[in-house]
Write a protein that holds these residues in place. Structure first.
Motif, PDB file in Angstrom:
ATOM      1  N   UNK A   1      24.469 101.125 -63.312  1.00 44.66           N
ATOM      2  CA  UNK A   1      23.131 101.713 -63.186  1.00 44.66           C
ATOM      3  C   UNK A   1      22.211 100.765 -62.425  1.00 44.66           C
ATOM      4  N   UNK A   2      21.620 101.283 -61.334  1.00 49.76           N
ATOM      5  CA  UNK A   2      20.576 100.538 -60.630  1.00 49.76           C
ATOM      6  C   UNK A   2      19.255 100.688 -61.389  1.00 49.76           C
ATOM      7  N   UNK A   3      18.347  99.742 -61.177  1.00 55.34           N
ATOM      8  CA  UNK A   3      17.060  99.791 -61.870  1.00 55.34           C
ATOM      9  C   UNK A   3      15.924  99.574 -60.872  1.00 55.34           C
ATOM     10  N   UNK A   4      14.969 100.516 -60.859  1.00 56.26           N
ATOM     11  CA  UNK A   4      13.818 100.476 -59.954  1.00 56.26           C
ATOM     12  C   UNK A   4      12.530 100.567 -60.763  1.00 56.26           C
ATOM     13  N   UNK A   5      11.664  99.576 -60.595  1.00 53.07           N
ATOM     14  CA  UNK A   5      10.314  99.623 -61.170  1.00 53.07           C
ATOM     15  C   UNK A   5       9.333  99.950 -60.055  1.00 53.07           C
ATOM     16  N   UNK A   6       8.537 101.013 -60.257  1.00 49.42           N
ATOM     17  CA  UNK A   6       7.476 101.377 -59.321  1.00 49.42           C
ATOM     18  C   UNK A   6       6.152 101.052 -60.001  1.00 49.42           C
ATOM     19  N   UNK A   7       5.444 100.085 -59.459  1.00 44.66           N
ATOM     20  CA  UNK A   7       4.252  99.525 -60.096  1.00 44.66           C
ATOM     21  C   UNK A   7       3.005  99.957 -59.317  1.00 44.66           C
ATOM     22  N   UNK A 369      17.983 104.199 -62.620  1.00 43.98           N
ATOM     23  CA  UNK A 369      16.957 104.320 -63.646  1.00 43.98           C
ATOM     24  C   UNK A 369      15.618 103.953 -63.014  1.00 43.98           C
ATOM     25  N   UNK A 370      14.604 104.785 -63.229  1.00 38.05           N
ATOM     26  CA  UNK A 370      13.282 104.583 -62.630  1.00 38.05           C
ATOM     27  C   UNK A 370      12.252 104.339 -63.728  1.00 38.05           C
ATOM     28  N   UNK A 388      -6.354  96.355 -71.923  1.00 43.92           N
ATOM     29  CA  UNK A 388      -5.764  97.388 -72.768  1.00 43.92           C
ATOM     30  C   UNK A 388      -4.308  97.654 -72.391  1.00 43.92           C
ATOM     31  N   UNK A 389      -3.490  98.070 -73.359  1.00 44.64           N
ATOM     32  CA  UNK A 389      -2.109  98.467 -73.041  1.00 44.64           C
ATOM     33  C   UNK A 389      -2.088  99.584 -72.002  1.00 44.64           C
ATOM     34  N   UNK A 390      -1.028  99.626 -71.222  1.00 42.93           N
ATOM     35  CA  UNK A 390      -0.898 100.620 -70.153  1.00 42.93           C
ATOM     36  C   UNK A 390       0.250 101.572 -70.463  1.00 42.93           C
ATOM     37  N   UNK A 391       0.201 102.799 -69.922  1.00 44.95           N
ATOM     38  CA  UNK A 391       1.308 103.737 -70.127  1.00 44.95           C
ATOM     39  C   UNK A 391       2.500 103.372 -69.243  1.00 44.95           C
ATOM     40  N   UNK A 392       3.694 103.692 -69.720  1.00 44.84           N
ATOM     41  CA  UNK A 392       4.882 103.538 -68.880  1.00 44.84           C
ATOM     42  C   UNK A 392       5.847 104.676 -69.153  1.00 44.84           C
ATOM     43  N   UNK A 393       6.701 104.949 -68.163  1.00 40.94           N
ATOM     44  CA  UNK A 393       7.783 105.901 -68.335  1.00 40.94           C
ATOM     45  C   UNK A 393       9.072 105.277 -67.847  1.00 40.94           C
ATOM     46  N   UNK A 394      10.156 105.660 -68.456  1.00 39.73           N
ATOM     47  CA  UNK A 394      11.500 105.275 -68.026  1.00 39.73           C
ATOM     48  C   UNK A 394      12.321 106.550 -67.956  1.00 39.73           C
ATOM     49  N   UNK A 395      12.903 106.809 -66.792  1.00 45.74           N
ATOM     50  CA  UNK A 395      13.699 108.018 -66.599  1.00 45.74           C
ATOM     51  C   UNK A 395      15.041 107.653 -65.982  1.00 45.74           C
TER      52      UNK A 395
END
Length: 433
Positions: A1-7, A369-370, A388-395
């Motif tokens: 599985x590759x892993x990509x974070x989009x910030x 995985x994004x 403040x904490x920030x929202x995140x998603x992992x798909x």
């Protein structure tokens, strides 16, 4: 599985009355972020550890799992790593903005968008003049060096300088009087330090404040600034050093996560390039990447896709929303959020959604995985970072979705991951296989 974070830097925000008390993420048209949230799992992430300023250097390195109590050294050393400046053990590197002073106040932290070519001219002039100024050399010797960075963001290295300083980030104080914000020694931190520097904190603060004063004399009469003023632009008429430190000791991600054999970082910001470099990631340059609303979104998306074909981990950083937040520009920040969705996330998802899927021409490619998230809020009403904490998603194809169907600050509070902190996010993300 590759892993990509989009910030999306600074993308999170506060509810805004004119938007029906919605945040910008709630109001913006972001079908791909919402779809990925619906297909994956969500949560909230505390990116700023207690006791630390909510700067991008803290938030981005925290997202990658680094404990700030072990690695934090300020922005300066990260800028140095980004532009290839090797720091000696006694070198104190400090971020050096070129800002616009209007009378007694800081007009803005960026000179109304100084171009890198203009910044280079001014920084080289300061190196020729200030580094050899008779008063400075007589008092301190030849111990300072200016290095060109990007746009208004540059680097000052002081050999033997103390990092124990109280500095004010210029983007935190637009339109505020600048004299009360000059550098002060952090005597308590200096007293607690294990090994003293050649210069005391007081001596270092005095030196930097002298450099600020002399830079205003030198820059105000520089031909480049006279031309900028004639063209109706803000003059780049003062330096503003802040966030200094020594070379940090960061363990490469390849040594922390065995599934990462190679990785890449894509950004227009020196600070993020430096974090990526120290984390063992190769830095990818994208033509037309500006760090502003007019950045080359498509080029960055394509660079990420190309990197995913060879690298296991990619950190794709988009600065535009943060700059719009600092400018207090609501409409522009909305545009940058929607641009991130339509011009970066959409083409990336449409390409990788078939990777690894049997029966397709992409079956031989490894699935991806994004993760999508901001590093911190930069509320347009506040015009600077908050903690403040920030929202995140992992798909990912293998990930069982939770019940959240939208990506925003409110919806993600109900996500399956709950509230994570420290290295909780990166470990959860890298566990997706």
């Amino acid at each position: 599985m590759k892993h990509l974070i989009i910030l999306g830097d600074g993308m999170a925000d506060w509810p805004i009355d004119s938007l029906g008390h919605k945040t910008l993420l709630q109001h913006a048209h972001t079908p791909y972020m919402d779809m990925l949230a619906k297909l994956g799992r969500t949560g909230m992430l505390k990116t700023v550890q207690d006791g630390f300023h909510p700067g991008s250097e803290v938030a981005n390195s925290s997202i990658l799992g680094y404990d700030q109590n072990q690695v934090y050294e300020g922005r300066g050393p990260l800028e140095a790593a980004s532009i290839g400046v090797e720091l000696a053990p006694d070198d104190m590197a400090i971020r050096c903005n070129i800002i616009c002073i209007d009378g007694d106040c800081i007009k803005n932290h960026s000179c109304g968008r100084l171009e890198t070519e203009e910044g280079d001219v001014l920084i080289k002039h300061l190196q020729t003049t200030l580094a050899n100024d008779p008063e400075i050399v007589a008092r301190y010797g030849h111990i300072i060096h200016f290095y060109t960075g990007v746009q208004y963001r540059h680097l000052l290295v002081i050999k033997g300088g103390s990092k124990h300083l109280l500095c004010t980030p210029p983007h935190d104080v637009p339109l505020k009087p600048w004299r009360p914000l000059l550098v002060k020694p952090d005597l308590a931190a200096e007293a607690a330090a294990e090994s003293p520097s050649a210069l005391s904190a007081t001596e270092t603060a005095d030196l930097i404040n002298l450099l600020i004063a002399k830079s205003q004399e030198i820059l105000s009469s520089h031909p480049l600034n006279l031309q900028r003023v004639a063209e109706g632009k803000d003059p780049a008429n003062s330096i503003w050093p802040w966030a200094g430190g020594y070379r940090p000791h960061m363990k490469p991600l390849t040594a922390i996560f065995p599934q990462i054999h190679s990785g890449a970082v894509i950004t227009a910001v020196d600070l993020i390039r430096g974090i990526g470099s120290l984390a063992g990631l190769r830095v990818i340059d994208v033509p037309g990447a500006t760090g502003l609303y007019d950045t080359n979104y498509e080029g960055k998306a394509q660079a990420a896709l190309e990197a995913l074909r060879t690298d296991d981990f990619v950190y794709l950083h988009i600065e535009a929303s943060d700059e719009a937040g600092h400018d207090g520009d609501l409409e522009l920040k909305l545009q940058t959020i929607e641009n991130l969705d339509s011009r970066v996330i959409a083409p990336i998802y449409e390409e990788v959604k078939e990777w690894g899927k049997p029966g397709t021409d992409k079956a031989g490619l490894e699935p991806v995985a994004i993760a999508v998230l901001p590093d911190h809020p930069t509320p347009v009403a506040h015009r600077t970072h908050t903690a403040e904490p920030v929202p995140f998603l992992i798909s990912a194809p293998s990930l069982e979705p939770d019940a959240v169907v939208a990506f925003d600050e409110e919806a993600c509070q109900k996500g399956a991951y709950g509230l994570l902190e420290k290295d909780g996010f990166i470990r959860a993300f890298m566990a997706v296989q």
